[in-house]
Design a protein around this motif. Structure first.
Motif, PDB file in Angstrom:
ATOM      1  N   ASN A 132      45.034  41.630  34.603  1.00 46.60           N
ATOM      2  CA  ASN A 132      43.696  42.201  34.596  1.00 46.60           C
ATOM      3  C   ASN A 132      42.793  41.411  33.649  1.00 46.60           C
ATOM      4  OD1 ASN A 132      44.218  44.219  36.506  1.00 46.60           O
ATOM      5  ND2 ASN A 132      45.143  45.532  34.968  1.00 46.60           N
ATOM      6  N   PHE A 133      42.228  42.059  32.649  1.00 40.76           N
ATOM      7  CA  PHE A 133      41.220  41.430  31.799  1.00 40.76           C
ATOM      8  C   PHE A 133      41.591  41.401  30.318  1.00 40.76           C
ATOM      9  CE2 PHE A 133      38.879  43.609  35.310  1.00 40.76           C
ATOM     10  CZ  PHE A 133      38.615  42.462  36.043  1.00 40.76           C
ATOM     11  N   HIS A 134      42.881  41.459  30.024  1.00 47.11           N
ATOM     12  CA  HIS A 134      43.319  41.408  28.627  1.00 47.11           C
ATOM     13  C   HIS A 134      43.490  39.943  28.220  1.00 47.11           C
ATOM     14  CE1 HIS A 134      46.505  42.659  25.418  1.00 47.11           C
ATOM     15  NE2 HIS A 134      45.373  42.275  24.873  1.00 47.11           N
ATOM     16  N   PHE A 135      42.694  39.537  27.222  1.00 48.81           N
ATOM     17  CA  PHE A 135      42.723  38.159  26.747  1.00 48.81           C
ATOM     18  C   PHE A 135      42.996  38.116  25.255  1.00 48.81           C
ATOM     19  CE2 PHE A 135      39.627  38.385  30.222  1.00 48.81           C
ATOM     20  CZ  PHE A 135      40.150  37.443  31.103  1.00 48.81           C
ATOM     21  N   GLU A 136      43.626  37.047  24.828  1.00 48.73           N
ATOM     22  CA  GLU A 136      43.778  36.748  23.417  1.00 48.73           C
ATOM     23  C   GLU A 136      42.882  35.551  23.123  1.00 48.73           C
ATOM     24  OE1 GLU A 136      47.715  36.312  21.096  1.00 48.73           O
ATOM     25  OE2 GLU A 136      47.108  34.262  21.610  1.00 48.73           O
ATOM     26  N   HIS A 151      43.222  32.699  13.641  1.00 49.49           N
ATOM     27  CA  HIS A 151      42.903  34.130  13.690  1.00 49.49           C
ATOM     28  C   HIS A 151      42.787  34.574  15.156  1.00 49.49           C
ATOM     29  CE1 HIS A 151      42.268  34.169   9.411  1.00 49.49           C
ATOM     30  NE2 HIS A 151      41.479  33.109   9.540  1.00 49.49           N
ATOM     31  N   VAL A 152      43.365  35.731  15.460  1.00 51.63           N
ATOM     32  CA  VAL A 152      43.462  36.215  16.840  1.00 51.63           C
ATOM     33  C   VAL A 152      42.670  37.509  17.022  1.00 51.63           C
ATOM     34  CG1 VAL A 152      45.057  37.079  18.607  1.00 51.63           C
ATOM     35  CG2 VAL A 152      45.715  35.155  17.154  1.00 51.63           C
ATOM     36  N   VAL A 153      41.975  37.598  18.142  1.00 52.95           N
ATOM     37  CA  VAL A 153      41.276  38.810  18.554  1.00 52.95           C
ATOM     38  C   VAL A 153      41.636  39.062  20.013  1.00 52.95           C
ATOM     39  CG1 VAL A 153      39.014  39.854  19.000  1.00 52.95           C
ATOM     40  CG2 VAL A 153      39.349  38.441  16.963  1.00 52.95           C
ATOM     41  N   ASN A 154      41.944  40.304  20.338  1.00 53.06           N
ATOM     42  CA  ASN A 154      42.192  40.674  21.728  1.00 53.06           C
ATOM     43  C   ASN A 154      40.923  41.240  22.337  1.00 53.06           C
ATOM     44  OD1 ASN A 154      45.236  40.595  22.553  1.00 53.06           O
ATOM     45  ND2 ASN A 154      45.152  41.117  20.392  1.00 53.06           N
ATOM     46  N   VAL A 155      40.680  40.911  23.583  1.00 53.01           N
ATOM     47  CA  VAL A 155      39.516  41.389  24.321  1.00 53.01           C
ATOM     48  C   VAL A 155      40.011  41.976  25.634  1.00 53.01           C
ATOM     49  CG1 VAL A 155      37.377  40.696  25.478  1.00 53.01           C
ATOM     50  CG2 VAL A 155      37.998  39.653  23.306  1.00 53.01           C
ATOM     51  N   ASP A 156      39.376  43.055  26.061  1.00 52.31           N
ATOM     52  CA  ASP A 156      39.745  43.671  27.327  1.00 52.31           C
ATOM     53  C   ASP A 156      38.539  44.431  27.867  1.00 52.31           C
ATOM     54  OD1 ASP A 156      41.235  44.559  29.523  1.00 52.31           O
ATOM     55  OD2 ASP A 156      42.818  45.465  28.304  1.00 52.31           O
ATOM     56  N   SER A 157      38.732  45.041  28.988  1.00 51.65           N
ATOM     57  CA  SER A 157      37.719  45.881  29.610  1.00 51.65           C
ATOM     58  C   SER A 157      38.270  47.299  29.688  1.00 51.65           C
ATOM     59  CB  SER A 157      37.398  45.346  31.007  1.00 51.65           C
ATOM     60  OG  SER A 157      36.356  46.082  31.595  1.00 51.65           O
ATOM     61  N   ARG A 158      37.380  48.250  29.812  1.00 53.08           N
ATOM     62  CA  ARG A 158      37.810  49.646  29.937  1.00 53.08           C
ATOM     63  C   ARG A 158      38.442  49.871  31.316  1.00 53.08           C
ATOM     64  NH1 ARG A 158      32.182  51.350  27.733  1.00 53.08           N
ATOM     65  NH2 ARG A 158      31.832  51.505  29.957  1.00 53.08           N
ATOM     66  N   GLU A 210      37.841  52.018  33.605  1.00 52.91           N
ATOM     67  CA  GLU A 210      36.903  52.252  34.706  1.00 52.91           C
ATOM     68  C   GLU A 210      36.316  50.964  35.267  1.00 52.91           C
ATOM     69  OE1 GLU A 210      34.602  53.593  30.917  1.00 52.91           O
ATOM     70  OE2 GLU A 210      36.661  53.601  31.624  1.00 52.91           O
ATOM     71  N   PHE A 211      36.511  49.846  34.534  1.00 52.78           N
ATOM     72  CA  PHE A 211      36.040  48.546  35.015  1.00 52.78           C
ATOM     73  C   PHE A 211      37.205  47.628  35.374  1.00 52.78           C
ATOM     74  CE2 PHE A 211      32.588  49.939  32.091  1.00 52.78           C
ATOM     75  CZ  PHE A 211      31.649  50.200  33.070  1.00 52.78           C
ATOM     76  N   GLY A 212      38.407  48.202  35.469  1.00 55.32           N
ATOM     77  CA  GLY A 212      39.571  47.434  35.892  1.00 55.32           C
ATOM     78  C   GLY A 212      40.429  46.891  34.767  1.00 55.32           C
ATOM     79  N   GLY A 213      40.106  47.219  33.539  1.00 55.39           N
ATOM     80  CA  GLY A 213      40.879  46.736  32.402  1.00 55.39           C
ATOM     81  C   GLY A 213      41.915  47.735  31.947  1.00 55.39           C
ATOM     82  N   ASP A 214      42.586  47.384  30.860  1.00 54.24           N
ATOM     83  CA  ASP A 214      43.632  48.238  30.303  1.00 54.24           C
ATOM     84  C   ASP A 214      43.287  48.727  28.900  1.00 54.24           C
ATOM     85  OD1 ASP A 214      45.471  47.961  32.532  1.00 54.24           O
ATOM     86  OD2 ASP A 214      45.749  45.892  31.851  1.00 54.24           O
ATOM     87  N   ASP A 215      42.089  48.464  28.426  1.00 53.31           N
ATOM     88  CA  ASP A 215      41.599  48.920  27.126  1.00 53.31           C
ATOM     89  C   ASP A 215      42.511  48.479  25.979  1.00 53.31           C
ATOM     90  OD1 ASP A 215      39.590  50.062  25.636  1.00 53.31           O
ATOM     91  OD2 ASP A 215      40.429  52.086  25.718  1.00 53.31           O
ATOM     92  N   GLN A 216      42.904  47.208  26.005  1.00 53.62           N
ATOM     93  CA  GLN A 216      43.784  46.659  24.974  1.00 53.62           C
ATOM     94  C   GLN A 216      43.013  45.977  23.834  1.00 53.62           C
ATOM     95  OE1 GLN A 216      47.253  47.015  24.935  1.00 53.62           O
ATOM     96  NE2 GLN A 216      46.658  48.481  26.511  1.00 53.62           N
ATOM     97  N   GLY A 217      41.696  46.091  23.869  1.00 53.54           N
ATOM     98  CA  GLY A 217      40.872  45.504  22.818  1.00 53.54           C
ATOM     99  C   GLY A 217      39.423  45.796  23.098  1.00 53.54           C
ATOM    100  N   PRO A 218      38.542  45.423  22.153  1.00 52.74           N
ATOM    101  CA  PRO A 218      37.119  45.640  22.390  1.00 52.74           C
ATOM    102  C   PRO A 218      36.614  44.771  23.540  1.00 52.74           C
ATOM    103  CG  PRO A 218      37.479  44.431  20.345  1.00 52.74           C
ATOM    104  CD  PRO A 218      38.820  44.799  20.873  1.00 52.74           C
ATOM    105  N   SER A 219      35.517  45.210  24.126  1.00 53.70           N
ATOM    106  CA  SER A 219      34.890  44.416  25.181  1.00 53.70           C
ATOM    107  C   SER A 219      34.102  43.273  24.552  1.00 53.70           C
ATOM    108  CB  SER A 219      33.943  45.295  26.009  1.00 53.70           C
ATOM    109  OG  SER A 219      32.788  45.595  25.238  1.00 53.70           O
ATOM    110  N   PRO A 220      33.765  42.253  25.315  1.00 51.79           N
ATOM    111  CA  PRO A 220      32.946  41.177  24.755  1.00 51.79           C
ATOM    112  C   PRO A 220      31.619  41.674  24.175  1.00 51.79           C
ATOM    113  CG  PRO A 220      33.938  40.448  26.798  1.00 51.79           C
ATOM    114  CD  PRO A 220      34.244  41.918  26.672  1.00 51.79           C
ATOM    115  N   MET A 221      30.991  42.660  24.799  1.00 52.30           N
ATOM    116  CA  MET A 221      29.719  43.171  24.265  1.00 52.30           C
ATOM    117  C   MET A 221      29.935  43.938  22.964  1.00 52.30           C
ATOM    118  SD  MET A 221      27.337  41.925  26.075  1.00 52.30           S
ATOM    119  CE  MET A 221      25.828  42.871  25.874  1.00 52.30           C
ATOM    120  N   GLU A 222      31.067  44.623  22.832  1.00 56.52           N
ATOM    121  CA  GLU A 222      31.380  45.275  21.563  1.00 56.52           C
ATOM    122  C   GLU A 222      31.599  44.236  20.471  1.00 56.52           C
ATOM    123  OE1 GLU A 222      33.491  49.412  23.038  1.00 56.52           O
ATOM    124  OE2 GLU A 222      34.661  47.558  23.124  1.00 56.52           O
ATOM    125  N   LEU A 223      32.207  43.109  20.837  1.00 54.81           N
ATOM    126  CA  LEU A 223      32.395  42.032  19.869  1.00 54.81           C
ATOM    127  C   LEU A 223      31.052  41.471  19.394  1.00 54.81           C
ATOM    128  CD1 LEU A 223      35.411  40.014  21.306  1.00 54.81           C
ATOM    129  CD2 LEU A 223      35.376  41.471  19.284  1.00 54.81           C
TER     130      LEU A 223
END
Length: 144
Positions: free
Chosen positions: A11-15, A22-29, A31-44
């Motif tokens: 899906n949309f889970h990225f490291e 330094h590592v940050v995980n990014v994902d989508s909620r 309802e948008f097809g993600g797994d909510d494993q990190g903040p969204s790019p807009m939250e970042l």
């Protein structure tokens, strides 16, 4: 400055990793097809504005020998539909400072951050209006 991105699932889970490791995980909620494993790019982006201005303000206040015992911030973004995208139109920050800090120095530190130093807010300035206020020891300060 360089960032590398690695997809972690189907899906949309990225490291994302910077050159210093330094590592940050990014994902989508979900309802948008993600797994909510990190903040969204807009939250970042909002995190970037808050972090950048906090670094500026603390740096300025430390140079002025102000005693900061607590520094917190809330940031919210209002978005607007532009074609298929939804960029930020307005970003609202509230800084909560505590300590032996002169009011004029706290207000000036915030003003300098947004008017001069914060590269993140300067990057967003052409498309988003940034609003901020400073609460010092429980009292809202007047802007300079």
């Amino acid at each position: 400055m360089k960032i590398t991105l690695n997809r972690l699932n189907d899906n949309f889970h990225f490291e994302l990793k910077n050159q210093r490791g330094h590592v940050v995980n990014v994902d989508s909620r979900p309802e948008f097809g993600g797994d909510d494993q990190g903040p969204s790019p807009m939250e970042l982006v909002l995190m970037g504005v808050a972090g950048c201005s906090a670094i500026d303000m603390i740096s300025i206040l430390k140079k002025q020998r102000q005693q900061i015992t607590s520094f917190k911030a809330d940031v919210e973004g209002a978005r607007v539909q532009v074609g298929e995208a939804k960029p930020f139109k307005d970003i609202y920050l509230v800084f909560y400072l505590e300590g032996n800090i002169q009011e004029d120095k706290a207000a000036k530190a915030a003003q300098l951050s947004f008017d001069k130093y914060c590269s993140v807010s300067k990057t967003l300035e052409p498309t988003a209006t940034i609003h901020y206020k400073v609460i010092l020891n429980g009292f809202e300060l007047e802007k300079l």
